[in-house]
Write a protein that holds these residues in place. Structure first.
Motif, mmCIF file in Angstrom:
data_model
loop_
_atom_site.group_PDB
_atom_site.id
_atom_site.type_symbol
_atom_site.label_atom_id
_atom_site.label_comp_id
_atom_site.label_asym_id
_atom_site.label_seq_id
_atom_site.Cartn_x
_atom_site.Cartn_y
_atom_site.Cartn_z
ATOM 1 N N GLN A 21 31.133 42.972 33.853
ATOM 2 C CA GLN A 21 31.130 43.356 35.271
ATOM 3 C C GLN A 21 30.522 44.744 35.465
ATOM 4 O OE1 GLN A 21 35.348 42.748 35.884
ATOM 5 N NE2 GLN A 21 34.991 40.927 37.152
ATOM 6 N N LEU A 44 25.708 36.717 36.964
ATOM 7 C CA LEU A 44 26.761 36.241 37.860
ATOM 8 C C LEU A 44 27.355 34.936 37.342
ATOM 9 C CD1 LEU A 44 25.001 36.931 41.281
ATOM 10 C CD2 LEU A 44 27.179 37.958 40.563
ATOM 11 N N GLY A 102 31.182 34.389 36.120
ATOM 12 C CA GLY A 102 31.978 33.326 36.714
ATOM 13 C C GLY A 102 32.581 32.410 35.673
ATOM 14 N N CYS A 158 35.547 34.185 34.161
ATOM 15 C CA CYS A 158 36.666 34.145 35.110
ATOM 16 C C CYS A 158 37.345 32.781 35.081
ATOM 17 C CB CYS A 158 36.175 34.453 36.524
ATOM 18 S SG CYS A 158 35.732 36.183 36.800
ATOM 19 N N GLU A 163 37.861 33.660 41.828
ATOM 20 C CA GLU A 163 36.830 34.612 41.439
ATOM 21 C C GLU A 163 35.621 33.899 40.863
ATOM 22 O OE1 GLU A 163 38.022 38.296 39.353
ATOM 23 O OE2 GLU A 163 40.071 37.625 39.677
ATOM 24 N N SER A 164 35.859 32.888 40.031
ATOM 25 C CA SER A 164 34.739 32.162 39.437
ATOM 26 C C SER A 164 33.901 31.497 40.517
ATOM 27 C CB SER A 164 35.233 31.132 38.417
ATOM 28 O OG SER A 164 35.900 30.057 39.040
ATOM 29 N N SER A 176 33.558 32.466 43.584
ATOM 30 C CA SER A 176 32.824 33.520 44.287
ATOM 31 C C SER A 176 31.565 33.922 43.527
ATOM 32 C CB SER A 176 33.745 34.735 44.476
ATOM 33 O OG SER A 176 33.046 35.795 45.093
ATOM 34 N N TYR A 177 31.676 34.086 42.212
ATOM 35 C CA TYR A 177 30.509 34.465 41.412
ATOM 36 C C TYR A 177 29.465 33.351 41.394
ATOM 37 C CZ TYR A 177 32.586 38.770 39.560
ATOM 38 O OH TYR A 177 33.107 40.041 39.427
ATOM 39 N N GLU A 200 27.685 33.220 44.772
ATOM 40 C CA GLU A 200 26.746 34.332 44.935
ATOM 41 C C GLU A 200 25.475 34.088 44.133
ATOM 42 O OE1 GLU A 200 26.374 39.206 44.435
ATOM 43 O OE2 GLU A 200 28.305 38.217 44.012
#
Length: 327
Positions: free
Chosen positions: A217, A238, A242, A245, A253-254, A256-257, A260
């Motif tokens: 990160q 990313l 992910g 995560c 969180e995974s 979200s990554y 993105e």
């Protein structure tokens, strides 16, 4: 560094141009074959630090020969690159172009690392280090730190984890101080990001996932600060974050990554996005978001089919099968 430097850290768990997703129990291993980016080992060299970028001229035959070598490497034409590097080395030796000789050895070392010829690469990097230190470089010289990072990476790939950890720690200490003293030094920031990410992946290999995630990160944060980083690099980073995560049970969180990464990749010609869609689908499945999972896995299959990537197609089909069994 900008003229030859491209990719430093993509997937960094392996050294080949064939990019790969991290392997974790919850996400299957999907080979990634994006040839639009250049290997981290070849791309990050001593080009700028040896003064070539500011002194390059059309008649500089040695530099032009080296640039052709790098092009061959980018195309995975390693034998041609090796042959041409030896031609360049003879040219440099004939006119006693000392910086040219050093840079050619550096490219040779990176090529050997790219081909997983680890002992050969180590020997060549040691030769480069000896040459620049004989020319007055100290341990605080960024060129020395750069080579030390590569040597730590070689120990890492040879699974000499204790030696690699000592090397990474030493390099990180030096690089962080350099970045603190010059926030606009993007070349050093790139090297710091590469080192943090390599070190993070060492921790993953040693099942210390929390520490590995923090370093990955941090590397991503640095990448976002560097103006000339290509989107493909950030997308792959990313995705891999992910994936970690997901392994740690951080489903939100995974997701979200992964999202993105997909948003950033829209409009790019990256068949790797198909793999990321599949990863997102499996993450949705864990959250019982069945319709979302079906939609993105189907889109991943479409990308795999259009790009003729059988591995992505296969993984998407397995994902769709999992969804049906879950329904």
């Amino acid at each position: 560094m900008s003229s030859t430097y491209r990719l430093m850290w993509n997937r960094l768990g392996c050294i080949k141009n064939s990019l790969k997703l991290l392997t974790v129990p919850s996400l299957r291993h999907i080979p990634m074959r994006n040839k639009t980016v250049v290997s981290c080992t070849v791309g990050f060299s001593l080009f700028t630090w040896l003064g070539f970028e500011n002194k390059l001229s059309a008649e500089d035959e040695i530099v032009e020969t080296i640039k052709h070598c790098v092009l061959f490497i980018q195309r995975s034409e390693y034998e041609k690159a090796e042959q041409l590097l030896h031609v360049a080395l003879r040219q440099a030796q004939q006119i006693q172009h000392q910086n040219g000789i050093t840079y050619i050895y550096d490219v040779m070392a990176n090529l050997a690392l790219e081909r997983e010829q680890l002992d050969k690469s180590k020997q060549l990097f040691v030769t480069v280090a000896q040459r620049i230190m004989a020319d007055g470089a100290t341990e605080n010289d960024p060129r020395v730190v750069h080579i030390s990072t590569k040597l730590a990476r070689i120990s890492h790939l040879k699974k000499e984890y204790n030696t690699a950890q000592v090397g990474y720690d030493w390099c990180l200490g030096k690089l962080k101080r350099m970045v603190e003293s010059s926030e606009d030094d993007f070349t050093t920031k790139k090297l710091l990001a590469m080192t943090e990410d390599w070190y993070g992946r060492l921790f993953l290999e040693c099942n210390q996932n929390e520490q590995g995630l923090l370093l990955m990160q941090s590397a991503l944060d640095l990448m976002r600060q560097i103006p000339d980083i290509e989107k493909e690099h950030i997308i792959i980073q990313l995705n891999d974050i992910g994936t970690v995560c997901d392994k740690l049970g951080r489903a939100d969180e995974s997701i979200s990554y992964f999202k993105e990464a997909i948003d950033l990749g829209k409009g790019l010609n990256m068949d790797e996005l198909g793999a990321i869609y599949v990863n997102l689908g499996r993450a949705y499945l864990k959250k019982n978001m069945i319709e979302d999972a079906r939609k993105v896995c189907g889109h991943g299959w479409k990308i795999g089919a259009m790009s003729k990537n059988d591995n992505i197609k296969h993984e998407a089909e397995l994902c769709i099968k999992e969804i049906k069994n879950h329904s």
